[in-house]
Write an enzyme that holds these catalytic residues in place. Structure first.
Site, PDB file in Angstrom:
ATOM      1  N   GLU A 199       3.013   5.999   6.050  1.00 48.60           N
ATOM      2  CA  GLU A 199       2.873   7.349   5.486  1.00 48.60           C
ATOM      3  C   GLU A 199       3.551   7.448   4.133  1.00 48.60           C
ATOM      4  O   GLU A 199       3.037   8.095   3.210  1.00 48.60           O
ATOM      5  CB  GLU A 199       3.462   8.381   6.460  1.00 48.60           C
ATOM      6  CG  GLU A 199       3.166   9.830   6.105  1.00 48.60           C
ATOM      7  CD  GLU A 199       4.233  10.493   5.225  1.00 48.60           C
ATOM      8  OE1 GLU A 199       4.048  11.664   4.850  1.00 48.60           O
ATOM      9  OE2 GLU A 199       5.259   9.836   4.916  1.00 48.60           O
ATOM     10  N   GLU A 200       4.705   6.821   3.995  1.00 52.60           N
ATOM     11  CA  GLU A 200       5.517   6.988   2.791  1.00 52.60           C
ATOM     12  C   GLU A 200       4.910   6.312   1.559  1.00 52.60           C
ATOM     13  O   GLU A 200       5.377   6.541   0.443  1.00 52.60           O
ATOM     14  CB  GLU A 200       6.926   6.427   3.027  1.00 52.60           C
ATOM     15  CG  GLU A 200       7.713   7.109   4.146  1.00 52.60           C
ATOM     16  CD  GLU A 200       8.096   8.548   3.819  1.00 52.60           C
ATOM     17  OE1 GLU A 200       7.724   9.042   2.744  1.00 52.60           O
ATOM     18  OE2 GLU A 200       8.775   9.171   4.651  1.00 52.60           O
TER      19      GLU A 200
END
Length: 340
Positions: A199-200
């Site tokens: 996600e990051e």
């Protein structure tokens, strides 16, 4: 749930290397799972039958990964040059401890008395930082930390003050802890629990998971930026600790489904769950990749306010975490009631 969160935060899991978190969650969840799926990217998708069957495919989503560093090179005297994995402010890492597997290091920078006046006026660039791992020369550093080795903040998880928790990776191990708790106690309705990856670095895992499961409804559980500090005014604070779970209506990746936003708001008020919304359109979550999947997914989000997010010392309030857990439970119950 809080003890579970503390164990999750202690694990290393930078984007692309979430294995330790994945293995822990799988071990905790497999006794309760009715079906387990994994994909080539590393997403862990766990289905548990609920107390009620409904025709909709329901998905809860949180990401396992955290921000970190990766080895990109070496200095001749044995320090590691690195890049960030995910969005990290260089100011928050100077002097902080880093862990490459079982190799510890400290982020260093040129001593202040050796800097020019102009250098002291600007934020340091990542290229000016290094990680001192105690190696005597470049050859030893290469042996201890090979190129491409991931590192994470070496930071203890500590409860302090009036119900606060300090740890790395509260974003988004808090979402993972909430989902594990609901999974283990049995959800109100049949539910897919998606523990996502990467996600990051661009909301990557969520896209694949949503395509595979093709959900009708998705609730994304996250940590979000709180800047409720004395020198920050008004809407710039975004949200605040001890004010309840955040129900966002929009961020840079998503306009959350209006009916679902209103449903969550009403459920919070009906059950006396403290809630707030973000007063600034900022950031983004996996919802940005989930809601436009295939023909579209009804998507909403819940988040815990986190001060100093993406740093070695993120801070969140235990009561806000409990509010997110309670509202997520009530939302699943609502889905069952609505179908009945």
């Amino acid at each position: 749930m809080i003890e579970l969160l503390e164990k999750l935060c202690a694990l290393p899991g930078p984007s692309g290397c979430e294995d330790a978190v994945h293995d822990f969650i799988l071990e905790q969840a497999k006794l309760y799972a009715d079906e387990i799926r994994e994909d080539h990217l590393g997403n862990l998708m766990i289905f548990r039958k609920g107390k009620q069957h409904i025709d909709k495919t329901v998905m809860l989503s949180a990401h396992m990964d955290e921000v970190g560093v990766i080895c990109k090179g070496y200095t001749d005297d044995g320090c590691v040059k690195f890049g960030f994995v995910g969005g990290v402010d260089p100011r928050v890492v100077i002097g902080r401890r880093i862990l490459f597997g079982d190799v510890r290091g400290v982020v260093g920078i040129k001593a202040v008395h050796l800097t020019t006046r102009e250098e002291r006026k600007t934020m340091p660039k990542t290229s000016s930082l290094y990680i001192d791992i105690g190696a005597s020369d470049k050859k030893e550093a290469q042996k201890k930390v090979p190129l491409g080795t991931y590192g994470v903040f070496d930071s203890a998880c500590v409860r302090f003050g009036d119900g606060l928790l300090k740890a790395k990776a509260i974003d988004d191990r808090v979402g993972c802890a909430v989902m594990l708790t609901i999974l283990q106690e049995q959800p109100a309705v049949d539910t897919w629990f998606v523990f996502g990856v990467q996600e990051e670095v661009g909301l990557r895992g969520a896209r694949c998971a949503a395509f595979a499961l093709n959900p009708d409804v998705c609730l994304v559980l996250e940590g979000t930026t709180a800047a409720d500090l004395a020198e920050v005014d008004g809407a710039k604070q975004v949200c605040g600790l001890r004010k309840g779970v955040v129900i966002p209506f929009m961020d840079r990746s998503t306009i959350y489904h209006q009916k679902m936003f209103e449903t969550l708001r009403k459920l919070a008020e009906e059950h006396a769950i403290p809630w707030q919304t973000k007063h600034r359109v900022a950031g983004g979550t996996d919802a940005g990749r989930i809601h436009p999947t295939r023909t579209g997914v009804l998507t909403a989000g819940l988040a815990v306010p986190v001060r100093y997010i993406h740093s070695p010392s993120s801070v969140a309030a235990l009561e806000d975490m409990q509010s997110m857990l309670a509202l997520a439970r009530h939302f699943l119950t609502y889905l069952g009631d609505e179908e009945s």
